[in-house]
Design a protein around this motif. Structure first.
Motif, PDB file in Angstrom:
ATOM      1  N   LEU A   1      33.006  30.491  44.152  1.00  0.00           N
ATOM      2  CA  LEU A   1      33.730  30.218  42.914  1.00  0.00           C
ATOM      3  C   LEU A   1      34.307  31.512  42.359  1.00  0.00           C
ATOM      4  O   LEU A   1      33.652  32.562  42.413  1.00  0.00           O
ATOM      5  CB  LEU A   1      32.805  29.614  41.847  1.00  0.00           C
ATOM      6  CG  LEU A   1      32.032  28.355  42.177  1.00  0.00           C
ATOM      7  CD1 LEU A   1      30.638  28.706  42.685  1.00  0.00           C
ATOM      8  CD2 LEU A   1      31.914  27.474  40.950  1.00  0.00           C
ATOM      9  N   PRO A   2      35.524  31.481  41.802  1.00  0.00           N
ATOM     10  CA  PRO A   2      36.024  32.656  41.085  1.00  0.00           C
ATOM     11  C   PRO A   2      35.099  32.978  39.915  1.00  0.00           C
ATOM     12  O   PRO A   2      34.668  32.085  39.180  1.00  0.00           O
ATOM     13  CB  PRO A   2      37.400  32.204  40.586  1.00  0.00           C
ATOM     14  CG  PRO A   2      37.788  31.081  41.485  1.00  0.00           C
ATOM     15  CD  PRO A   2      36.500  30.388  41.833  1.00  0.00           C
ATOM     16  N   GLN A   3      34.763  34.234  39.746  1.00  0.00           N
ATOM     17  CA  GLN A   3      33.786  34.641  38.744  1.00  0.00           C
ATOM     18  C   GLN A   3      34.162  34.202  37.332  1.00  0.00           C
ATOM     19  O   GLN A   3      33.305  33.798  36.540  1.00  0.00           O
ATOM     20  CB  GLN A   3      33.633  36.164  38.788  1.00  0.00           C
ATOM     21  CG  GLN A   3      32.222  36.622  39.080  1.00  0.00           C
ATOM     22  CD  GLN A   3      32.141  38.086  39.427  1.00  0.00           C
ATOM     23  OE1 GLN A   3      31.985  38.430  40.589  1.00  0.00           O
ATOM     24  NE2 GLN A   3      32.234  38.944  38.445  1.00  0.00           N
ATOM     25  N   HIS A   4      35.461  34.254  37.022  1.00  0.00           N
ATOM     26  CA  HIS A   4      35.882  33.947  35.648  1.00  0.00           C
ATOM     27  C   HIS A   4      35.603  32.493  35.278  1.00  0.00           C
ATOM     28  O   HIS A   4      35.417  32.172  34.107  1.00  0.00           O
ATOM     29  CB  HIS A   4      37.364  34.270  35.461  1.00  0.00           C
ATOM     30  CG  HIS A   4      38.289  33.380  36.247  1.00  0.00           C
ATOM     31  ND1 HIS A   4      38.728  32.162  35.779  1.00  0.00           N
ATOM     32  CD2 HIS A   4      38.860  33.555  37.465  1.00  0.00           C
ATOM     33  CE1 HIS A   4      39.524  31.615  36.686  1.00  0.00           C
ATOM     34  NE2 HIS A   4      39.623  32.422  37.703  1.00  0.00           N
ATOM     35  N   GLU A   5      35.541  31.609  36.273  1.00  0.00           N
ATOM     36  CA  GLU A   5      35.271  30.202  35.976  1.00  0.00           C
ATOM     37  C   GLU A   5      33.826  29.980  35.529  1.00  0.00           C
ATOM     38  O   GLU A   5      33.515  28.981  34.876  1.00  0.00           O
ATOM     39  CB  GLU A   5      35.577  29.323  37.191  1.00  0.00           C
ATOM     40  CG  GLU A   5      37.063  29.227  37.525  1.00  0.00           C
ATOM     41  CD  GLU A   5      37.358  28.176  38.573  1.00  0.00           C
ATOM     42  OE1 GLU A   5      36.431  27.410  38.926  1.00  0.00           O
ATOM     43  OE2 GLU A   5      38.507  28.112  39.040  1.00  0.00           O
ATOM     44  N   LEU A   6      32.951  30.903  35.875  1.00  0.00           N
ATOM     45  CA  LEU A   6      31.531  30.782  35.521  1.00  0.00           C
ATOM     46  C   LEU A   6      31.167  31.554  34.269  1.00  0.00           C
ATOM     47  O   LEU A   6      30.005  31.533  33.837  1.00  0.00           O
ATOM     48  CB  LEU A   6      30.663  31.271  36.685  1.00  0.00           C
ATOM     49  CG  LEU A   6      30.610  30.349  37.909  1.00  0.00           C
ATOM     50  CD1 LEU A   6      30.067  31.096  39.108  1.00  0.00           C
ATOM     51  CD2 LEU A   6      29.763  29.116  37.615  1.00  0.00           C
TER      52      LEU A   6
END
Length: 433
Positions: free
Chosen positions: A336-341
């Motif tokens: 997952l892209p980090q910013h989504e978490l």
């Protein structure tokens, strides 16, 4: 017949307009021109689209937007006056100003392409056709059939036209494409009009094999396939919009990426198939930083689909789009892209641990994904192993390896800190200077 698209830097000011005209005049087959909004140049540091986005925010917040509006007007009047273009752009701007209190954001932001295309059409002596009159959206997607039917009523064969990119219409309302959408507009026109060639004019002389900020004196890709371009665009190449590949690919229309500032310096040709020099292991290298890997473990997890379903339901609950990678009979990895978490990672991890009956769940942050792309990977599977040997000799810790089912791309997961080193190493050993 050629469809040609000029990006924002190619139409940034009067000097760039003149370069476009020279390119069009140089080849009578360049009959359909698609333009972006005027972009940045040495003299103009802000793109018109960014000014329009700022204007839109100010007017929606009931703030004073006069300074931004004046800057936009000044840019267009400067192009008109410097080139002595016979077009009443003042009247078009007045219409936009009168609509400011009630228009949609999509309408306002699209006016950059609209006004740029009007000026370019008048300057070239071509007919202006508004994209809103034929580029038709249905449920947020371009309806190719409806678009073709409407264009047929507006365009006569061999006619010379200029079309604004980046937008169309749905139910008589302006609808924007994603940023970079002018590439898509051009590709759709090339498809519908069965162009012999689609030329995409930018501020670079084709596509380089890797990021020149990382690899100095990086070689240019003289030719590549549609599939390779799509994979490289997805992994971070920003010369060509990923969604612009398919419209030309389905009709096997060659695409050439060229430099408006150096029109005779060569470029990159995109075609269906290529016979390559066997010494070259890969076509290009691209990558993205800041990914998170969530690993879930359960004894014989591959036999417990109900557990995988519960894991996926938690991701879905938080609107997370994930790529899953099986890493053995007992484990799965999710990328997952980090910013989504951001702000929800702890919640997601807590739910995975408490609701999914897993033996173990853990996270690796700050992961970079780097793709080596080539159609050669399908016929020469040992390439992947050779690249891994190069990385191992450089003491780069590979956290993840994904071999795509298409056999066109191999992806390596490394720490963010090793991102530049990994790209340099792959280039040096698999491409060479």
């Amino acid at each position: 017949m050629k469809v040609v698209k000029f990006g924002g830097s190619s139409v940034a000011d009067a000097e760039q307009f003149a370069k476009v005209k020279a390119i069009i005049d140089d080849d009578n087959e360049r009959k359909v021109v698609v333009v972006s909004a005027a972009g940045k140049s040495a003299a103009e540091k802000i793109k018109i689209t960014d000014l329009l986005i700022n204007l839109d925010k100010l007017r929606l917040n009931d703030s004073d937007y006069s300074e931004v509006l004046d800057k936009i007007v000044e840019r267009f009047l400067k192009i008109k006056n410097n080139l002595k273009i016979d077009f009443d752009i003042e009247n078009e701007i007045k219409i936009i100003e009168n609509n400011l209190k009630s228009c949609s954001s999509d309408y306002l932001i699209s006016r950059g392409e609209f006004l740029t295309a009007h000026l370019m059409a008048a300057y070239l002596g071509f007919k202006f056709i508004d994209a809103a009159d034929f580029m038709t959206f249905s449920n947020g997607e371009i309806d190719m059939s409806a678009t073709a039917d409407k264009l047929a009523n507006l365009y006569s064969e061999n006619e010379k036209i200029v079309v604004p990119g980046f937008y169309g219409s749905q139910n008589n309302n302006i609808q924007l494409m994603q940023r970079g959408g002018s590439d898509i507009s051009g590709a759709i026109l090339a498809n519908i009009l069965n162009a012999d060639l689609y030329e995409n004019w930018t501020d670079v002389s084709g596509i380089l094999m890797a990021d020149p900020r990382i690899v100095s004196k990086c070689k240019r890709i003289d030719s590549l396939t549609y599939g390779e371009l799509q994979e490289l665009s997805y992994m971070g190449f920003n010369v060509f919009q990923e969604e612009a590949v398919q419209p030309v690919r389905v009709k096997n229309i060659p695409t050439k990426i060229l430099n408006t500032n150096h029109p005779h310096s060569g470029g990159t040709l995109v075609v269906d198939r290529i016979k390559r020099n066997s010494k070259q292991l890969i076509t290009g290298i691209a990558g993205k930083k800041n990914y998170t890997i969530i690993t879930v473990k359960k004894y014989q997890l591959n036999k417990h689909l109900e557990i995988l379903q519960s894991v996926l339901s938690i991701f879905q609950k938080h609107n997370l789009v994930v790529d899953s990678v099986p890493s053995g009979t007992d484990s799965f990895r999710f990328l997952l892209p980090q910013h989504e978490l951001k702000g929800i990672l702890n919640v997601v991890m807590s739910e995975l641990k408490s609701k999914c009956n897993l033996d173990e769940v853990y996270v690796n942050d700050n992961i970079a994904l780097i793709a080596a792309v080539s159609t050669e990977l399908s016929s020469r599977p040992a390439i992947a192993g050779r690249i891994m040997q190069y990385l191992d000799k450089s003491l780069i810790n590979i956290r993840l390896v994904i071999q795509e089912g298409s056999d066109m791309k191999i992806v390596f997961g490394v720490s963010n800190a090793d991102y530049e080193k990994t790209i340099s190493n792959i280039y040096k050993n698999a491409v060479g200077q």
